[in-house]
Design a protein around this motif. Structure first.
Motif, PDB file in Angstrom:
ATOM      1  N   UNK A  35      -6.678   5.099 -12.406  1.00 41.74           N
ATOM      2  CA  UNK A  35      -6.064   6.404 -12.167  1.00 41.74           C
ATOM      3  C   UNK A  35      -5.142   6.478 -10.969  1.00 41.74           C
ATOM      4  N   UNK A  36      -5.287   5.592  -9.974  1.00 44.20           N
ATOM      5  CA  UNK A  36      -4.420   5.705  -8.806  1.00 44.20           C
ATOM      6  C   UNK A  36      -4.418   4.477  -7.923  1.00 44.20           C
ATOM      7  N   UNK A  37      -3.375   4.373  -7.115  1.00 49.84           N
ATOM      8  CA  UNK A  37      -3.231   3.331  -6.098  1.00 49.84           C
ATOM      9  C   UNK A  37      -3.238   4.022  -4.746  1.00 49.84           C
ATOM     10  N   UNK A  38      -3.838   3.379  -3.747  1.00 51.92           N
ATOM     11  CA  UNK A  38      -3.907   3.947  -2.406  1.00 51.92           C
ATOM     12  C   UNK A  38      -3.381   2.921  -1.413  1.00 51.92           C
ATOM     13  N   UNK A  39      -2.417   3.357  -0.577  1.00 47.79           N
ATOM     14  CA  UNK A  39      -1.807   2.480   0.427  1.00 47.79           C
ATOM     15  C   UNK A  39      -1.848   3.172   1.776  1.00 47.79           C
ATOM     16  N   UNK A  40      -1.867   2.371   2.819  1.00 46.74           N
ATOM     17  CA  UNK A  40      -1.606   2.864   4.168  1.00 46.74           C
ATOM     18  C   UNK A  40      -0.214   2.369   4.522  1.00 46.74           C
ATOM     19  N   UNK A  41       0.648   3.274   4.972  1.00 46.95           N
ATOM     20  CA  UNK A  41       2.044   2.941   5.229  1.00 46.95           C
ATOM     21  C   UNK A  41       2.385   3.266   6.680  1.00 46.95           C
ATOM     22  N   UNK A  42       2.970   2.298   7.384  1.00 43.92           N
ATOM     23  CA  UNK A  42       3.521   2.548   8.709  1.00 43.92           C
ATOM     24  C   UNK A  42       5.002   2.850   8.507  1.00 43.92           C
ATOM     25  N   UNK A  43       5.407   4.040   8.927  1.00 43.01           N
ATOM     26  CA  UNK A  43       6.793   4.477   8.745  1.00 43.01           C
ATOM     27  C   UNK A  43       7.514   4.289  10.077  1.00 43.01           C
ATOM     28  N   UNK A  44       8.453   3.351  10.153  1.00 45.17           N
ATOM     29  CA  UNK A  44       9.114   3.069  11.427  1.00 45.17           C
ATOM     30  C   UNK A  44      10.063   4.188  11.851  1.00 45.17           C
ATOM     31  N   UNK A  45      10.408   4.227  13.124  1.00 44.21           N
ATOM     32  CA  UNK A  45      11.371   5.220  13.612  1.00 44.21           C
ATOM     33  C   UNK A  45      12.673   5.149  12.814  1.00 44.21           C
ATOM     34  N   UNK A  46      13.181   6.309  12.425  1.00 38.67           N
ATOM     35  CA  UNK A  46      14.455   6.370  11.729  1.00 38.67           C
ATOM     36  C   UNK A  46      14.411   6.085  10.245  1.00 38.67           C
TER      37      UNK A  46
END
Length: 177
Positions: A35-46
């Motif tokens: 039913x789903x995928x789960x990720x942890x994402x680091x979003x860089x500046x900009x």
């Protein structure tokens, strides 16, 4: 792993992909869930994923650290350059979202996120159904990891994975090093 068995992912666990542009840790994938995928994402500046739409998938974004600007509505007008100026008929506008904020995106809803700050932000990202977003992230990070993204390659990738891009993906490689 059999689908009838549970999964416990410890802190720092999961399959991690790190590039100059972004860091994604796959916590739960289509190998574990129908039913789903789960990720942890680091979003860089900009980093700005650009406004886009999926016709088949739903997404949930949960901000863990930092702040992101978020969009999840149909604007009066889809201007092709900068979604941060979009407005909806009901007055909705993109929102600044801090830790603990959550955004739900149903199929067909324009959405975007950007990190407007000089420090990374972290979010938890749930996508359904799997595994399209897993494969998309793997291939996108490969493209972005080369430095300046090949816009044609990103466009092809988005078409392949049911992503109608409205405004461009942007990131400043100098800010992600």
């Amino acid at each position: 792993m059999a689908m009838s068995e549970g999964l416990i992912v410890p802190p720092g666990g999961g399959r991690k992909i790190v590039t100059k542009a972004q860091e994604v840790t796959f916590k739960v994938t289509g190998d574990h869930s129908r039913t789903g995928s789960l990720f942890e994402v680091v979003v860089p500046p900009g980093f700005d994923v650009g406004a886009h739409v999926h016709t088949r998938s739903e997404e949930i974004f949960y901000v863990l650290e930092g702040e992101l600007d978020l969009l999840a509505f149909e604007p009066d007008e889809r201007s092709p350059q900068d979604w941060r100026s979009w407005r909806a008929a009901d007055g909705s506008a993109p929102a600044r979202a801090g830790a603990g904020s959550c955004m739900f995106v149903p199929a067909g809803c324009p959405h975007a996120f950007t990190n407007p700050h000089d420090t990374p932000a972290r979010m938890l990202f749930l996508s359904a159904p799997p595994p399209d977003h897993e494969r998309y992230f793997e291939e996108l990070l490969e493209i972005l990891g080369t430095g300046v993204p090949d816009e044609a390659a990103v466009a092809h990738l988005r078409e392949k994975y049911d992503i109608q891009q409205i405004t461009p993906l942007r990131y400043d490689a100098r800010r992600t090093q």
